[in-house]
Design a protein around this motif. Sequence first.
Motif, PDB file in Angstrom:
ATOM      1  N   THR A  16       0.812  -1.206   0.000  1.00 51.87           N
ATOM      2  CA  THR A  16       0.000   0.000   0.000  1.00 51.87           C
ATOM      3  C   THR A  16       0.851   1.264   0.000  1.00 51.87           C
ATOM      4  O   THR A  16       1.999   1.269   0.429  1.00 51.87           O
ATOM      5  CB  THR A  16      -0.946   0.031   1.216  1.00 51.87           C
ATOM      6  N   SER A  17       0.236   2.324  -0.484  1.00 49.92           N
ATOM      7  CA  SER A  17       0.865   3.640  -0.486  1.00 49.92           C
ATOM      8  C   SER A  17      -0.236   4.687  -0.445  1.00 49.92           C
ATOM      9  O   SER A  17      -1.399   4.393  -0.722  1.00 49.92           O
ATOM     10  CB  SER A  17       1.723   3.821  -1.737  1.00 49.92           C
ATOM     11  N   GLU A  18       0.148   5.904  -0.106  1.00 49.83           N
ATOM     12  CA  GLU A  18      -0.822   6.991  -0.119  1.00 49.83           C
ATOM     13  C   GLU A  18      -0.463   7.966  -1.225  1.00 49.83           C
ATOM     14  O   GLU A  18       0.697   8.096  -1.608  1.00 49.83           O
ATOM     15  CB  GLU A  18      -0.906   7.689   1.238  1.00 49.83           C
ATOM     16  N   ASP A  19      -1.496   8.644  -1.733  1.00 49.32           N
ATOM     17  CA  ASP A  19      -1.311   9.543  -2.859  1.00 49.32           C
ATOM     18  C   ASP A  19      -2.362  10.641  -2.773  1.00 49.32           C
ATOM     19  O   ASP A  19      -3.440  10.439  -2.218  1.00 49.32           O
ATOM     20  CB  ASP A  19      -1.477   8.738  -4.161  1.00 49.32           C
ATOM     21  N   TYR A  20      -2.024  11.789  -3.309  1.00 50.25           N
ATOM     22  CA  TYR A  20      -2.967  12.904  -3.446  1.00 50.25           C
ATOM     23  C   TYR A  20      -3.107  13.157  -4.948  1.00 50.25           C
ATOM     24  O   TYR A  20      -2.467  14.045  -5.490  1.00 50.25           O
ATOM     25  CB  TYR A  20      -2.448  14.137  -2.701  1.00 50.25           C
ATOM     26  N   PRO A  21      -3.949  12.351  -5.636  1.00 48.30           N
ATOM     27  CA  PRO A  21      -3.958  12.336  -7.097  1.00 48.30           C
ATOM     28  C   PRO A  21      -4.726  13.477  -7.769  1.00 48.30           C
ATOM     29  O   PRO A  21      -4.648  13.627  -8.979  1.00 48.30           O
ATOM     30  CB  PRO A  21      -4.636  11.006  -7.421  1.00 48.30           C
ATOM     31  N   PHE A  22      -5.440  14.266  -6.990  1.00 46.43           N
ATOM     32  CA  PHE A  22      -6.278  15.299  -7.585  1.00 46.43           C
ATOM     33  C   PHE A  22      -5.688  16.679  -7.320  1.00 46.43           C
ATOM     34  O   PHE A  22      -4.832  16.848  -6.461  1.00 46.43           O
ATOM     35  CB  PHE A  22      -7.701  15.207  -7.026  1.00 46.43           C
ATOM     36  N   ASP A  23      -6.162  17.660  -8.067  1.00 48.03           N
ATOM     37  CA  ASP A  23      -5.688  19.031  -7.867  1.00 48.03           C
ATOM     38  C   ASP A  23      -5.965  19.514  -6.452  1.00 48.03           C
ATOM     39  O   ASP A  23      -5.242  20.339  -5.918  1.00 48.03           O
ATOM     40  CB  ASP A  23      -6.358  19.976  -8.870  1.00 48.03           C
ATOM     41  N   ASP A  24      -7.015  18.980  -5.863  1.00 48.19           N
ATOM     42  CA  ASP A  24      -7.385  19.323  -4.496  1.00 48.19           C
ATOM     43  C   ASP A  24      -6.480  18.515  -3.563  1.00 48.19           C
ATOM     44  O   ASP A  24      -6.651  17.313  -3.409  1.00 48.19           O
ATOM     45  CB  ASP A  24      -8.853  18.948  -4.280  1.00 48.19           C
ATOM     46  N   ASN A  25      -5.506  19.135  -2.950  1.00 46.95           N
ATOM     47  CA  ASN A  25      -4.476  18.434  -2.184  1.00 46.95           C
ATOM     48  C   ASN A  25      -4.944  17.832  -0.864  1.00 46.95           C
ATOM     49  O   ASN A  25      -4.146  17.284  -0.125  1.00 46.95           O
ATOM     50  CB  ASN A  25      -3.286  19.357  -1.917  1.00 46.95           C
ATOM     51  N   ASN A  26      -6.226  17.924  -0.566  1.00 46.77           N
ATOM     52  CA  ASN A  26      -6.706  17.308   0.665  1.00 46.77           C
ATOM     53  C   ASN A  26      -7.434  15.982   0.411  1.00 46.77           C
ATOM     54  O   ASN A  26      -7.885  15.346   1.345  1.00 46.77           O
ATOM     55  CB  ASN A  26      -7.609  18.275   1.440  1.00 46.77           C
ATOM     56  N   ILE A  27      -7.523  15.550  -0.844  1.00 43.13           N
ATOM     57  CA  ILE A  27      -8.160  14.263  -1.151  1.00 43.13           C
ATOM     58  C   ILE A  27      -7.078  13.188  -1.176  1.00 43.13           C
ATOM     59  O   ILE A  27      -6.225  13.168  -2.057  1.00 43.13           O
ATOM     60  CB  ILE A  27      -8.923  14.301  -2.486  1.00 43.13           C
ATOM     61  N   LEU A  28      -7.134  12.316  -0.187  1.00 38.70           N
ATOM     62  CA  LEU A  28      -6.157  11.245  -0.008  1.00 38.70           C
ATOM     63  C   LEU A  28      -6.692   9.954  -0.608  1.00 38.70           C
ATOM     64  O   LEU A  28      -7.810   9.533  -0.300  1.00 38.70           O
ATOM     65  CB  LEU A  28      -5.877  11.041   1.484  1.00 38.70           C
ATOM     66  N   ALA A  29      -5.892   9.338  -1.453  1.00 36.68           N
ATOM     67  CA  ALA A  29      -6.213   8.014  -2.005  1.00 36.68           C
ATOM     68  C   ALA A  29      -5.215   7.017  -1.434  1.00 36.68           C
ATOM     69  O   ALA A  29      -4.010   7.267  -1.443  1.00 36.68           O
ATOM     70  CB  ALA A  29      -6.139   8.033  -3.522  1.00 36.68           C
ATOM     71  N   ILE A  30      -5.722   5.913  -0.937  1.00 34.19           N
ATOM     72  CA  ILE A  30      -4.868   4.827  -0.468  1.00 34.19           C
ATOM     73  C   ILE A  30      -4.900   3.751  -1.546  1.00 34.19           C
ATOM     74  O   ILE A  30      -5.968   3.314  -1.975  1.00 34.19           O
ATOM     75  CB  ILE A  30      -5.345   4.251   0.882  1.00 34.19           C
ATOM     76  N   ASN A  31      -3.712   3.349  -1.989  1.00 35.63           N
ATOM     77  CA  ASN A  31      -3.569   2.421  -3.113  1.00 35.63           C
ATOM     78  C   ASN A  31      -2.920   1.111  -2.679  1.00 35.63           C
ATOM     79  O   ASN A  31      -2.143   1.092  -1.729  1.00 35.63           O
ATOM     80  CB  ASN A  31      -2.666   3.035  -4.184  1.00 35.63           C
ATOM     81  N   VAL A  32      -3.216   0.081  -3.441  1.00 40.63           N
ATOM     82  CA  VAL A  32      -2.446  -1.152  -3.378  1.00 40.63           C
ATOM     83  C   VAL A  32      -1.941  -1.392  -4.790  1.00 40.63           C
ATOM     84  O   VAL A  32      -2.736  -1.428  -5.742  1.00 40.63           O
ATOM     85  CB  VAL A  32      -3.243  -2.358  -2.824  1.00 40.63           C
ATOM     86  N   MET A  33      -0.624  -1.451  -4.929  1.00 37.19           N
ATOM     87  CA  MET A  33      -0.005  -1.639  -6.237  1.00 37.19           C
ATOM     88  C   MET A  33      -0.568  -0.634  -7.251  1.00 37.19           C
ATOM     89  O   MET A  33      -0.939  -0.980  -8.364  1.00 37.19           O
ATOM     90  CB  MET A  33      -0.188  -3.076  -6.719  1.00 37.19           C
ATOM     91  N   ASP A  34      -0.673   0.609  -6.844  1.00 33.52           N
ATOM     92  CA  ASP A  34      -1.123   1.732  -7.670  1.00 33.52           C
ATOM     93  C   ASP A  34      -2.605   1.707  -8.039  1.00 33.52           C
ATOM     94  O   ASP A  34      -3.038   2.444  -8.926  1.00 33.52           O
ATOM     95  CB  ASP A  34      -0.281   1.856  -8.952  1.00 33.52           C
ATOM     96  N   GLU A  35      -3.395   0.886  -7.374  1.00 33.11           N
ATOM     97  CA  GLU A  35      -4.843   0.850  -7.594  1.00 33.11           C
ATOM     98  C   GLU A  35      -5.540   1.305  -6.309  1.00 33.11           C
ATOM     99  O   GLU A  35      -5.263   0.784  -5.229  1.00 33.11           O
ATOM    100  CB  GLU A  35      -5.310  -0.562  -7.970  1.00 33.11           C
ATOM    101  N   VAL A  36      -6.466   2.230  -6.427  1.00 32.45           N
ATOM    102  CA  VAL A  36      -7.133   2.831  -5.272  1.00 32.45           C
ATOM    103  C   VAL A  36      -8.100   1.852  -4.611  1.00 32.45           C
ATOM    104  O   VAL A  36      -8.884   1.190  -5.292  1.00 32.45           O
ATOM    105  CB  VAL A  36      -7.905   4.101  -5.693  1.00 32.45           C
ATOM    106  N   PHE A  37      -8.044   1.787  -3.267  1.00 28.29           N
ATOM    107  CA  PHE A  37      -9.047   1.019  -2.531  1.00 28.29           C
ATOM    108  C   PHE A  37      -9.738   1.823  -1.437  1.00 28.29           C
ATOM    109  O   PHE A  37     -10.727   1.372  -0.867  1.00 28.29           O
ATOM    110  CB  PHE A  37      -8.469  -0.301  -1.977  1.00 28.29           C
TER     111      PHE A  37
END
Length: 120
Positions: A16-37
């Motif tokens: 797993t990893s965390e990412d802020y993929p949107f222009d809005d820097n407060n939306i956190l996506a948690i990924n597994v192998m680069d796929e959001v869960f």
Amino acid sequence: MKLKDFKKFCLSFNGTSEDYPFDDNNILAINVMDEVFAITDTDNFESIEIKCDPVKAAMLRDLYEEVQPAAYMDKRHWNTIYLNEDLDDELIKEWIKDSYSLVVDSLARKKQKKLEKMED
């Protein structure tokens, strides 16, 4: 559930990893192998969005008023869980774990093998 507990639990899974993929820097996506869960708003931690089996997603919406179709994701496969004292953290963790498992099961076999090697 607090934001730090949510992040710690989600990131405890393999790959797993965390990412802020949107222009809005407060939306956190948690990924597994680069796929959001899992997705949440870190500035306004009132809900989380998690992937769910379509049949189970509909059932959970019927059983819990805190579970609604996701606002910005595919409503058949994603639920928004509104966090409040009525929902037990262990139940929310179970749903997060289910989301992680669904995404892992849908990964390409090559990514699944890589993830399995990480577990060793």
